[in-house]
Motif scaffolding. Structure first.
Motif, PDB file in Angstrom:
ATOM      1  N   ARG A 137       0.907  -1.686  -0.132  1.00 20.92           N
ATOM      2  CA  ARG A 137      -0.053   0.056  -0.004  1.00 20.92           C
ATOM      3  C   ARG A 137       0.915   1.151   0.100  1.00 20.92           C
ATOM      4  NH1 ARG A 137      -4.336  -1.283   5.052  1.00 20.92           N
ATOM      5  NH2 ARG A 137      -2.992  -2.716   5.170  1.00 20.92           N
ATOM      6  N   GLU A 138      -0.003   2.067  -0.443  1.00 22.46           N
ATOM      7  CA  GLU A 138       0.956   3.882  -0.344  1.00 22.46           C
ATOM      8  C   GLU A 138       0.185   4.676   0.484  1.00 22.46           C
ATOM      9  OE1 GLU A 138       2.073   4.973  -4.245  1.00 22.46           O
ATOM     10  OE2 GLU A 138       3.936   4.205  -4.474  1.00 22.46           O
ATOM     11  N   ILE A 139       0.869   5.226   1.343  1.00 22.39           N
ATOM     12  CA  ILE A 139       0.162   6.453   2.001  1.00 22.39           C
ATOM     13  C   ILE A 139       1.073   7.789   1.589  1.00 22.39           C
ATOM     14  CG2 ILE A 139      -1.090   4.689   3.484  1.00 22.39           C
ATOM     15  CD1 ILE A 139       1.150   5.469   5.543  1.00 22.39           C
ATOM     16  N   VAL A 140       0.205   8.877   1.962  1.00 23.18           N
ATOM     17  CA  VAL A 140       1.117  10.082   1.378  1.00 23.18           C
ATOM     18  C   VAL A 140       1.124  10.798   3.447  1.00 23.18           C
ATOM     19  CG1 VAL A 140       0.734  12.691   0.947  1.00 23.18           C
ATOM     20  CG2 VAL A 140       0.125  10.388   0.482  1.00 23.18           C
ATOM     21  N   ALA A 141       2.795  11.177   3.363  1.00 18.15           N
ATOM     22  CA  ALA A 141       3.233  11.491   4.338  1.00 18.15           C
ATOM     23  C   ALA A 141       2.974  13.290   4.703  1.00 18.15           C
ATOM     24  CB  ALA A 141       4.150  11.161   5.425  1.00 18.15           C
ATOM     25  N   SER A 142       2.779  14.041   5.482  1.00 17.91           N
ATOM     26  CA  SER A 142       2.634  15.267   4.794  1.00 17.91           C
ATOM     27  C   SER A 142       4.085  16.685   4.853  1.00 17.91           C
ATOM     28  CB  SER A 142       1.929  16.278   6.162  1.00 17.91           C
ATOM     29  OG  SER A 142       1.470  17.570   6.162  1.00 17.91           O
ATOM     30  N   ARG A 143       4.053  17.271   4.301  1.00 15.84           N
ATOM     31  CA  ARG A 143       5.651  17.818   4.549  1.00 15.84           C
ATOM     32  C   ARG A 143       5.668  17.913   6.046  1.00 15.84           C
ATOM     33  NH1 ARG A 143       3.564  21.180   0.386  1.00 15.84           N
ATOM     34  NH2 ARG A 143       2.595  23.152   1.455  1.00 15.84           N
ATOM     35  N   ARG A 144       4.591  18.743   6.331  1.00 11.40           N
ATOM     36  CA  ARG A 144       4.986  19.642   7.980  1.00 11.40           C
ATOM     37  C   ARG A 144       5.497  18.900   8.889  1.00 11.40           C
ATOM     38  NH1 ARG A 144      -0.558  21.190  11.628  1.00 11.40           N
ATOM     39  NH2 ARG A 144       0.956  21.992  13.398  1.00 11.40           N
ATOM     40  N   TYR A 145       5.014  16.989   8.519  1.00 11.29           N
ATOM     41  CA  TYR A 145       5.497  15.804   9.395  1.00 11.29           C
ATOM     42  C   TYR A 145       6.615  15.355   9.118  1.00 11.29           C
ATOM     43  CZ  TYR A 145       1.083  16.735  12.635  1.00 11.29           C
ATOM     44  OH  TYR A 145       0.154  17.882  12.303  1.00 11.29           O
TER      45      TYR A 145
END
Length: 152
Positions: A137-145
């Motif tokens: 699976r692919e998920i997105v991590a925010s640039r803030r974190y």
């Protein structure tokens, strides 16, 4: 001496109040004793020293190892724990689970990741990270974190 003591002087209401107070106090004393006895003898939940957490879902209690949880995602007033087998929906907040799930990293405002399941990541043009997990699976991590994840 030898005569009956009658403090109520034949007043039935005073006699009932006196007897009712005595019986009521005795009843409350018994209730307090049984309440204390139940508190002392009820089994205490054992602390999970092996890294498992207790979750309640669908009227049952599950004990999950932290390694079983790939990531956790906020869903309104619930948290969706994504496992290798199936997701579990549990009532609670993501910040509450962030405290309970030691070793997990917040990668998004609404997502926690178990870094053990992170296979690879790619930076996007917006500065976010696209993370590939161990199950594909692919998920997105925010640039803030982003820094919290890369420094882990």
């Amino acid at each position: 001496m030898g005569s009956a003591y009658d403090f109520t002087h034949g007043n039935l209401l005073l006699h009932l109040i006196y007897e009712g107070r005595k019986d009521g106090l005795a009843y409350l004393l018994f209730l307090a004793f049984f309440w204390a006895y139940e508190r002392v003898t009820e089994p205490r939940p054992q602390a999970q020293g092996d890294g498992r957490i207790e979750v309640k879902t669908d009227g049952r209690t599950l004990y999950l190892a932290a390694d079983e949880i790939i990531y956790a995602e906020a869903a309104g007033n619930y948290v969706e724990l994504h496992l290798a087998t199936k997701p579990l929906l549990i009532r609670g907040t993501l910040s509450e689970f962030e405290k309970r799930l030691t070793g997990f990293v917040r990668i998004h405002r609404s997502r926690l990741l178990n870094p053990v399941h992170m296979k690879s990541y790619v930076a996007t043009s917006s500065g976010d990270l696209r993370i590939t997990l161990s199950d594909g699976r692919e998920i997105v991590a925010s640039r803030r974190y982003r820094d919290a994840l890369l420094n882990k």
